[in-house]
Design a protein around this motif. Sequence first.
Motif, PDB file in Angstrom:
ATOM      1  N   UNK A  25     -37.828 -59.627  19.788  1.00 31.62           N
ATOM      2  CA  UNK A  25     -39.022 -58.978  20.319  1.00 31.62           C
ATOM      3  C   UNK A  25     -40.247 -59.772  19.884  1.00 31.62           C
ATOM      4  N   UNK A  26     -41.181 -59.960  20.800  1.00 30.23           N
ATOM      5  CA  UNK A  26     -42.413 -60.669  20.479  1.00 30.23           C
ATOM      6  C   UNK A  26     -43.174 -61.005  21.742  1.00 30.23           C
ATOM      7  N   UNK A  27     -44.292 -61.694  21.577  1.00 30.57           N
ATOM      8  CA  UNK A  27     -45.114 -61.995  22.752  1.00 30.57           C
ATOM      9  C   UNK A  27     -44.673 -63.250  23.504  1.00 30.57           C
ATOM     10  N   UNK A  28     -43.811 -64.082  22.898  1.00 30.65           N
ATOM     11  CA  UNK A  28     -43.297 -65.277  23.555  1.00 30.65           C
ATOM     12  C   UNK A  28     -42.428 -64.894  24.744  1.00 30.65           C
ATOM     13  N   UNK A  29     -42.588 -65.595  25.847  1.00 30.24           N
ATOM     14  CA  UNK A  29     -41.859 -65.255  27.073  1.00 30.24           C
ATOM     15  C   UNK A  29     -40.365 -65.510  26.962  1.00 30.24           C
ATOM     16  N   UNK A  64     -46.668 -57.401  10.628  1.00 35.85           N
ATOM     17  CA  UNK A  64     -45.642 -56.561  10.032  1.00 35.85           C
ATOM     18  C   UNK A  64     -44.836 -55.700  10.982  1.00 35.85           C
ATOM     19  N   UNK A  65     -43.701 -55.222  10.439  1.00 36.07           N
ATOM     20  CA  UNK A  65     -42.826 -54.262  11.113  1.00 36.07           C
ATOM     21  C   UNK A  65     -42.835 -52.970  10.299  1.00 36.07           C
ATOM     22  N   UNK A  66     -42.942 -51.857  10.986  1.00 36.81           N
ATOM     23  CA  UNK A  66     -42.997 -50.556  10.324  1.00 36.81           C
ATOM     24  C   UNK A  66     -41.975 -49.620  10.964  1.00 36.81           C
ATOM     25  N   UNK A  67     -41.215 -48.927  10.125  1.00 34.41           N
ATOM     26  CA  UNK A  67     -40.293 -47.893  10.596  1.00 34.41           C
ATOM     27  C   UNK A  67     -40.775 -46.566  10.030  1.00 34.41           C
ATOM     28  N   UNK A  68     -41.159 -45.667  10.918  1.00 33.60           N
ATOM     29  CA  UNK A  68     -41.703 -44.360  10.521  1.00 33.60           C
ATOM     30  C   UNK A  68     -42.857 -44.496   9.532  1.00 33.60           C
ATOM     31  N   UNK A  69     -43.703 -45.503   9.786  1.00 32.46           N
ATOM     32  CA  UNK A  69     -44.916 -45.685   8.990  1.00 32.46           C
ATOM     33  C   UNK A  69     -44.751 -46.520   7.741  1.00 32.46           C
ATOM     34  N   UNK A  70     -43.526 -46.919   7.378  1.00 31.38           N
ATOM     35  CA  UNK A  70     -43.300 -47.712   6.180  1.00 31.38           C
ATOM     36  C   UNK A  70     -42.969 -49.152   6.567  1.00 31.38           C
ATOM     37  N   UNK A  71     -43.692 -50.093   5.926  1.00 31.22           N
ATOM     38  CA  UNK A  71     -43.443 -51.500   6.234  1.00 31.22           C
ATOM     39  C   UNK A  71     -42.080 -51.912   5.690  1.00 31.22           C
ATOM     40  N   UNK A  72     -41.344 -52.692   6.495  1.00 31.94           N
ATOM     41  CA  UNK A  72     -39.989 -53.090   6.110  1.00 31.94           C
ATOM     42  C   UNK A  72     -39.795 -54.586   6.350  1.00 31.94           C
ATOM     43  N   UNK A  73     -38.816 -55.139   5.645  1.00 35.67           N
ATOM     44  CA  UNK A  73     -38.324 -56.483   5.958  1.00 35.67           C
ATOM     45  C   UNK A  73     -37.078 -56.383   6.830  1.00 35.67           C
ATOM     46  N   UNK A  74     -36.198 -55.470   6.456  1.00 36.94           N
ATOM     47  CA  UNK A  74     -35.007 -55.180   7.256  1.00 36.94           C
ATOM     48  C   UNK A  74     -34.642 -53.725   7.054  1.00 36.94           C
ATOM     49  N   UNK A  75     -34.188 -53.059   8.111  1.00 39.10           N
ATOM     50  CA  UNK A  75     -33.878 -51.633   8.004  1.00 39.10           C
ATOM     51  C   UNK A  75     -32.961 -51.213   9.143  1.00 39.10           C
ATOM     52  N   UNK A  84     -42.897 -49.710  14.798  1.00 37.59           N
ATOM     53  CA  UNK A  84     -44.202 -50.264  15.183  1.00 37.59           C
ATOM     54  C   UNK A  84     -44.257 -51.733  14.825  1.00 37.59           C
ATOM     55  N   UNK A  85     -44.539 -52.548  15.832  1.00 40.47           N
ATOM     56  CA  UNK A  85     -44.719 -53.987  15.673  1.00 40.47           C
ATOM     57  C   UNK A  85     -46.166 -54.289  16.017  1.00 40.47           C
ATOM     58  N   UNK A  86     -46.987 -54.541  14.975  1.00 39.94           N
ATOM     59  CA  UNK A  86     -48.445 -54.692  15.170  1.00 39.94           C
ATOM     60  C   UNK A  86     -48.968 -53.431  15.852  1.00 39.94           C
ATOM     61  N   UNK A  87     -49.510 -53.556  17.089  1.00 39.53           N
ATOM     62  CA  UNK A  87     -50.049 -52.381  17.779  1.00 39.53           C
ATOM     63  C   UNK A  87     -49.105 -51.836  18.849  1.00 39.53           C
ATOM     64  N   UNK A  88     -47.863 -52.311  18.868  1.00 36.39           N
ATOM     65  CA  UNK A  88     -46.885 -51.833  19.853  1.00 36.39           C
ATOM     66  C   UNK A  88     -45.936 -50.845  19.176  1.00 36.39           C
ATOM     67  N   UNK A  89     -45.698 -49.720  19.824  1.00 40.01           N
ATOM     68  CA  UNK A  89     -44.823 -48.688  19.249  1.00 40.01           C
ATOM     69  C   UNK A  89     -43.613 -48.472  20.138  1.00 40.01           C
ATOM     70  N   UNK A  90     -42.455 -48.379  19.493  1.00 37.56           N
ATOM     71  CA  UNK A  90     -41.203 -48.141  20.195  1.00 37.56           C
ATOM     72  C   UNK A  90     -40.456 -47.019  19.493  1.00 37.56           C
ATOM     73  N   UNK A  91     -39.590 -46.332  20.242  1.00 34.03           N
ATOM     74  CA  UNK A  91     -38.746 -45.281  19.672  1.00 34.03           C
ATOM     75  C   UNK A  91     -37.291 -45.642  19.907  1.00 34.03           C
ATOM     76  N   UNK A  92     -36.476 -45.472  18.860  1.00 39.72           N
ATOM     77  CA  UNK A  92     -35.051 -45.770  18.959  1.00 39.72           C
ATOM     78  C   UNK A  92     -34.275 -44.481  19.213  1.00 39.72           C
ATOM     79  N   UNK A  93     -33.399 -44.498  20.216  1.00 35.82           N
ATOM     80  CA  UNK A  93     -32.584 -43.331  20.556  1.00 35.82           C
ATOM     81  C   UNK A  93     -31.118 -43.755  20.623  1.00 35.82           C
TER      82      UNK A  93
END
Length: 219
Positions: A25-29, A64-75, A84-93
């Motif tokens: 995931x990222x802004x690179x095409x 940074x990467x955030x899961x439920x508001x907490x910054x993570x390296x891997x989770x 949340x990746x910068x200002x983009x928010x996603x939900x995992x189902x």
Amino acid sequence: MPTLLLMRGARYARRIRLSDGEVRLGRWSGNEIVLPSQLVSKVHAVLKCHGDFVTVHDMRSTNGCFVNGQRIDTSPLLDGDRLRLADMELMYCRQDDPEAEIAPTRMASALDDAMATDLISLAPKEEPARRAAPARPRSRGQPVAEGIAFTLPMRGREISALITYDALALHFGVYAIGDGGYDRAVDVYEANTLAIHVAATCKYQQQAQEPVVLRARNF
């Protein structure tokens, strides 16, 4: 397949199904999922998908990467987690959405998993001519990027569960390091199945989240 929802406020703007493999995931095409924001790094994060288990890895992103508001390296991601990746928010189902688009994936190499997981260090890649190891029976634990995956019998059905490598190291004295590290981790899981299943059952009864992820603090 699990589903990733790209959110826009309280609504989703995009629905993406996740099959086995790696999804960048990222802004690179060239990413499998392109995020349209200049605050997102070129390759911001990688999702490693293995059946019911999806793990997010921060790729040294700027914001940074955030899961439920907490910054993570891997989770690991659990059902309903907000990513949340910068200002983009996603939900995992965990629930599959047959009408959602399917994200392209690339196959995750064992070496990539080793670089992304602090407790794993693998030997050099095998020569192409070397015969691959036989597949493990389904009854055994399965090594994935974050730990040993297994199924937990519960209320007449099987629930997906995982014990992380840090939990195996701290409580059972085994490290998934070097040649044969994965096999040692699986062997220790099997030797301590009762204790691990009891801990997983207690956690599920407390939180009722699937998959059940056992970390060192859960013992």
